[in-house]
Motif scaffolding. Sequence first.
Motif, mmCIF file in Angstrom:
data_model
loop_
_atom_site.group_PDB
_atom_site.id
_atom_site.type_symbol
_atom_site.label_atom_id
_atom_site.label_comp_id
_atom_site.label_asym_id
_atom_site.label_seq_id
_atom_site.Cartn_x
_atom_site.Cartn_y
_atom_site.Cartn_z
ATOM 1 N N UNK A 43 -14.390 -10.249 48.641
ATOM 2 C CA UNK A 43 -13.965 -10.511 50.017
ATOM 3 C C UNK A 43 -13.479 -9.240 50.705
ATOM 4 N N UNK A 44 -12.891 -8.350 49.921
ATOM 5 C CA UNK A 44 -12.294 -7.147 50.518
ATOM 6 C C UNK A 44 -13.172 -5.906 50.362
ATOM 7 N N UNK A 45 -14.018 -5.929 49.321
ATOM 8 C CA UNK A 45 -14.770 -4.690 49.051
ATOM 9 C C UNK A 45 -16.268 -4.813 49.293
ATOM 10 N N UNK A 46 -16.783 -6.021 49.137
ATOM 11 C CA UNK A 46 -18.234 -6.173 49.309
ATOM 12 C C UNK A 46 -18.542 -7.512 49.991
ATOM 13 N N UNK A 47 -18.196 -7.571 51.245
ATOM 14 C CA UNK A 47 -18.372 -8.820 51.996
ATOM 15 C C UNK A 47 -19.846 -9.262 52.030
ATOM 16 N N UNK A 48 -20.705 -8.255 52.074
ATOM 17 C CA UNK A 48 -22.148 -8.567 52.119
ATOM 18 C C UNK A 48 -22.576 -9.322 50.859
ATOM 19 N N UNK A 49 -22.059 -8.882 49.718
ATOM 20 C CA UNK A 49 -22.395 -9.543 48.444
ATOM 21 C C UNK A 49 -21.844 -10.963 48.427
ATOM 22 N N UNK A 50 -20.625 -11.113 48.988
ATOM 23 C CA UNK A 50 -20.026 -12.457 49.065
ATOM 24 C C UNK A 50 -20.916 -13.400 49.893
ATOM 25 N N UNK A 51 -21.369 -12.912 51.057
ATOM 26 C CA UNK A 51 -22.237 -13.731 51.914
ATOM 27 C C UNK A 51 -23.539 -14.076 51.207
ATOM 28 N N UNK A 52 -24.057 -13.131 50.466
ATOM 29 C CA UNK A 52 -25.306 -13.382 49.728
ATOM 30 C C UNK A 52 -25.115 -14.519 48.730
ATOM 31 N N UNK A 53 -23.959 -14.480 48.045
ATOM 32 C CA UNK A 53 -23.666 -15.529 47.054
ATOM 33 C C UNK A 53 -23.573 -16.910 47.736
ATOM 34 N N UNK A 54 -22.819 -16.973 48.827
ATOM 35 C CA UNK A 54 -22.648 -18.257 49.534
ATOM 36 C C UNK A 54 -23.996 -18.747 50.061
ATOM 37 N N UNK A 55 -24.754 -17.810 50.620
ATOM 38 C CA UNK A 55 -26.063 -18.174 51.160
ATOM 39 C C UNK A 55 -26.964 -18.726 50.045
#
Lengths: 164, 279
Positions: A36-48
Motif C-alpha cells: 500500500x505504501x511502497x508499490x501501489x501499482x502491484x497492490x492494484x494488480x493483485x486486486x484486479x
Amino acid sequence: MPLKVSVGLSKKIGQPDYGSLGASCHVEYEADSVLLFQDLEAFHRQVKAAFTACKQAVSDELYRHQNGELQQSPDQAQQNNHNGQHANGANGRTNGQRRQTGRKATASQVRAINSIADRLQLDLAKWLHEKFGINVPAELTISDASHAIDELKALPATTNGGRY
Amino acid sequence: MTSLIFEPATEARPPPLATASPQDRNYISFSAIRSYQTCPLQYFFRYVAGLPKETVSASLVFGSAIHNAVEHHFRRLLEGQPAPPVEELMARYREGWQDQSAPVRFSKDEGTGTLDGLAERMLRTFAANDLARPSGHILGVEETLRGSIIPGLPDVLGRIDLIVETPDELVISDWKTSRARYSQDQVEDSTEQLLLYAELAKDFAPRKKIRLEFAVLTKTKEIQVERYSAAPDPLRIDRTKRVVERVWKAIEGEVFYPAPSTMNCSGCPYRDPCRKWPG
C-alpha cells in the motif's frame, strides 16, 4: 503487517416470465501491507486479478445454469419460470441484464415503451441499460419488451423522474 | 412492360402506363392478392399502373375510420393508459375521414350525419364489450409484419390489427365492420387472411399455440360485436399458400382482365378507366 483484502462480485440476469438468475463470488486474501505504501501499482494488480477471477467464476456459473435450463424440457423450464425459482435461489422481478434471445420487440412495443418513458420523463437509455444491458428498446426481445412495459407501467412518474 | 392505352379524345389525362413491372414488387400483401382475386384489372390499375383512386366509397372510409378509433383504443391500453372514452374514439374516427383525399362516394341513404351517429353507437358498443379488454400482454397493434413464407415468392406483408399473448396462447385478431353478421362463407374467407398472418407471427411465442380470431362490428340497428375463432390448420395453411402462389404466377404472367359483377363494380374506384380500357 498482513493486510486483509476482501473482493466480491455479484451478477443477476433476467429470465423470461419475471424470473432471474444470479451468482456471486467473494474472496478474501492476505496481502503485504507494505504494498500500500511502497508499490501501489502491484497492490492494484493483485486486486484486479482477484476481481477478474471472481468475474470469470460468476460468468461460468451463470453460463452453466443457463445451459442447464435450456436442456430442460419446455415444460420444466416453464415451471421454473412460473415459480420464479432458480438453481441459485434467486427469484422474482429484479434488476440486471436479461437474456437477449428470440424475436425482437414489435414496432408497437417499441412505440409504447417510448411513449410511457416520455410520459414519465424517464431517461430511457439509462433505464434500459440498467435493466436489460441495452440502450434502445428495439434491441429488446418481444418477451423482454413485455416485461419492460409492465415495469414501466408500475413506475410512478414522480419518483422515477428523479432517479432516471 | 405492360401498358394501358386510352383514347386521347375522351381522356384528358395522359395515358397511364405501368409504373412498374409486376415482378419488381419485392413483397406481396394479402389485400393485393385479394384485389387480384376480386378483379385482375383492378389489381393492375392499383398496383402496377399506380392509378390514384378516382373515388372511394363511403363504406370503405367509414370502416377505415372505425378501425382508426379501435387502433387508438388498443394503443392506449398497450401504453398503460385507461381505455379512452367514446368521445376520444369519435375524434379518432373523424380524423379517419379527414385523412381521406379522394372524393367520397355516398350511397343514396348515406350521409356524414347518419354515419357519424352509426359510428358513435358502434364505438360505444365496442368500448363496452369484453373484446375491447383483452387479457394478457398486447404485443402488437396494427403491426406490420413481413417475411418469406412461400418459397420462390416475394415476402408476404401483413398488417395485423391486434396480437395478444396470454399465459396459454398467442391470439391474432382482425377487426372488421360489416352490414350484417358474418355468414359461414365470410368466416372462411377471413380465416385465410389470418392463416397467413399466423405464419408471419408464429415465432412470437414459440411454445404457445396460436388462436386466430376476428371480431365483427355490425352496422345493424342493434349493434353487435361478434367473435369468431379458429385454430391454424396445417392443411388450410398449405392450401392458402398454394392459392397465393398461383395468384402470384398469374400476376407475374401479366394476366390482367376485368371481372365485371354488380358487387365488384359498384364500389370500384376505377370504373371510368375500366370502361375506357381497350382490352
